[in-house]
Design a protein around this motif. Structure first.
Motif, mmCIF file in Angstrom:
data_model
loop_
_atom_site.group_PDB
_atom_site.id
_atom_site.type_symbol
_atom_site.label_atom_id
_atom_site.label_comp_id
_atom_site.label_asym_id
_atom_site.label_seq_id
_atom_site.Cartn_x
_atom_site.Cartn_y
_atom_site.Cartn_z
ATOM 1 N N UNK A 41 1.049 -1.179 0.065
ATOM 2 C CA UNK A 41 0.008 -0.165 0.026
ATOM 3 C C UNK A 41 1.144 1.162 -0.093
ATOM 4 N N UNK A 42 1.870 1.181 0.774
ATOM 5 C CA UNK A 42 2.778 2.469 0.976
ATOM 6 C C UNK A 42 3.467 2.678 -0.286
ATOM 7 N N UNK A 43 3.752 1.549 -1.030
ATOM 8 C CA UNK A 43 4.626 1.719 -2.186
ATOM 9 C C UNK A 43 3.778 2.128 -3.401
ATOM 10 N N UNK A 44 2.507 1.559 -3.466
ATOM 11 C CA UNK A 44 1.687 1.647 -4.728
ATOM 12 C C UNK A 44 0.997 3.177 -4.464
ATOM 13 N N UNK A 45 0.570 3.650 -3.493
ATOM 14 C CA UNK A 45 -0.173 4.980 -3.377
ATOM 15 C C UNK A 45 0.712 5.762 -3.740
ATOM 16 N N UNK A 46 0.200 6.801 -4.770
ATOM 17 C CA UNK A 46 0.895 7.860 -5.443
ATOM 18 C C UNK A 46 1.772 7.780 -6.247
ATOM 19 N N UNK A 47 2.038 6.423 -6.821
ATOM 20 C CA UNK A 47 2.935 6.032 -7.827
ATOM 21 C C UNK A 47 2.390 6.298 -9.191
ATOM 22 N N UNK A 48 3.245 6.625 -9.982
ATOM 23 C CA UNK A 48 2.879 6.851 -11.324
ATOM 24 C C UNK A 48 2.901 5.381 -12.315
#
Length: 414
Positions: A40-47
């Motif tokens: 979740x931390x890695x994915x959220x906000x990623x392009x």
């Protein structure tokens, strides 16, 4: 339970080689909770999000994709961490298979600021990884899946179709043996699927030629050296270093280092590899010593057990006369390796909950119902797993013989 009972670092090497690493004994529920939070931390906000196998080939793909998006992590903090590990003379090898890399990934990913998220995955965790992407990725995100082949479409259908609905781009780069119906279903879902010839390309090769970007020469060389190991060519000594380094360190660290240096690893990484390789060679010797050889159909199958590097052990068994090698691990999984005399490893693996290439495959037989089964597994050096896998070899040998008889009958009637 006394924590020292599941830490094998202080055990004599021969005894340690019979047991799984510390991470094996962590409950799946704890791992799943931790994995979901990290994802979740890695994915959220990623392009962009990359779901990839965590070996050198899969991680070569994430290095390429981060270069494409100008999203590589700063390599210097990782090099400083390696220097610290060497100066402390830590004996990380003891629990490397299950514990060390997992812990390192957690620390590295929590500090990651890359706009391209990395989800280290594998055949058995692919569905879960895709579910994380479907749950936490923003609309319009680019998604890549690399170096993993699903055995059936139904297991990934729901999350993949959700991802395709929210994503402008879903690309899948691989080089494994795909069931035709699975490849068709993935393509029909709107995924840009590119599967290379497993005898000619590794997944890093496939990503390199598929991504619309003018990569620096170091990435072309990285793909070549990665291919040298992944296709078992073994012509370039650097390929063994890449494979070992990817296995021993975190996915984030490996991706950052090869992204910055390509296949020519910096000196501190060379020192780290040399430090870890001492024990690796000892574990290989123990596994080769334990091997037994069985005649099955037209093949001699070498089968052994232990915590070890399966490729080098397979080389040792084949040097002793085996056409195929089976390396059963304390964790319950097994690696199947072939060569010129045996190119049906994937067929054997598919019969015992696995898959892979004609000359290299993996599986984990569904034979462990409780901890008593695992206790028997450790104390008998994988007796049940060996028996089940050898039975699969016999079935494949029978199928091969039947096919040859049918071909002969056809030829005689023509």
């Amino acid at each position: 339970m006394d924590e020292q009972l599941i830490k094998s670092g202080d055990l004599p090497l021969r005894r340690r080689s019979l047991l799984p690493g510390t991470g094996f004994f962590y409950p799946d529920s704890l791992d799943e909770d931790r994995a979901e939070e990290r994802a979740k931390e890695a994915i959220e906000g990623s392009e962009a999000v990359v779901v990839t196998d965590s070996d050198a080939d899969g991680l070569g793909c994430i290095a390429l994709i981060r270069e494409l998006y100008d999203a590589a992590l700063d390599v210097d903090p990782f090099l400083e961490e390696i220097e610290g590990r060497l100066s402390d003379d830590e004996d990380e090898a003891a629990d490397a298979e299950e514990a060390d890399a997992e812990t390192d990934d957690e620390d590295a990913e929590s500090e990651s600021e890359s706009s391209v998220a990395l989800l280290a995955s594998g055949p058995h965790s692919l569905t879960e990884s895709l579910e994380y992407v479907a749950e936490y990725a923003a609309e319009g995100v680019d998604v890549f899946v690399c170096d993993i082949a699903p055995d059936e479409y139904s297991a990934i259908a729901e999350p993949l179709e959700t991802i395709r609905a929210l994503s402008d781009r879903v690309s899948w780069y691989d080089h494994h043996q795909w069931p035709e119906e699975v490849a068709e279903a993935v393509g029909e879902a709107g995924v840009d699927l590119v599967v290379g010839d497993s005898d000619e390309e590794c997944s890093t090769d496939v990503a390199l030629r598929s991504l619309d970007y003018e990569f620096d020469e170091r990435f072309t060389e990285l793909a070549e050296v990665t291919r040298d190991h992944d296709l078992w060519l073994n012509d370039d000594p650097r390929s063994k270093d890449l494979a070992d380094y990817a296995y021993w360190t975190s996915a984030e660290e490996y991706a950052a280092v090869v992204g910055a240096y390509g296949a020519d690893l910096p000196g501190v990484v060379d020192d780290y590899i040399a430090h870890r390789r001492v024990e690796k060679e000892q574990l290989i010797e123990l596994a080769v010593e334990r091997a037994a050889y069985k005649s099955i159909g037209p093949w001699t199958v070498g089968v052994t057990y232990g915590r070890c590097s399966q490729n080098e052990v397979a080389d040792g068994l084949q040097a002793a006369g085996a056409d195929a090698a089976v390396i059963v691990k304390p964790s319950g999984s097994a690696s199947i390796r072939g060569g010129e005399g045996f190119e049906s490893a994937h067929l054997v693996a598919r019969q015992v909950e696995g898959g892979g290439h004609p000359k290299a495959a993996g599986c984990k037989p569904d034979i462990y119902d409780d901890m008593m089964d695992y206790a028997y597994h450790w104390t008998t050096e994988g007796e049940t797993a060996k028996r089940v896998i050898l039975a699969a070899f016999r079935r494949v040998a029978e199928d091969v013989a039947a096919d040859e008889d049918a071909e002969q009958e056809t030829a005689e009637t023509e």
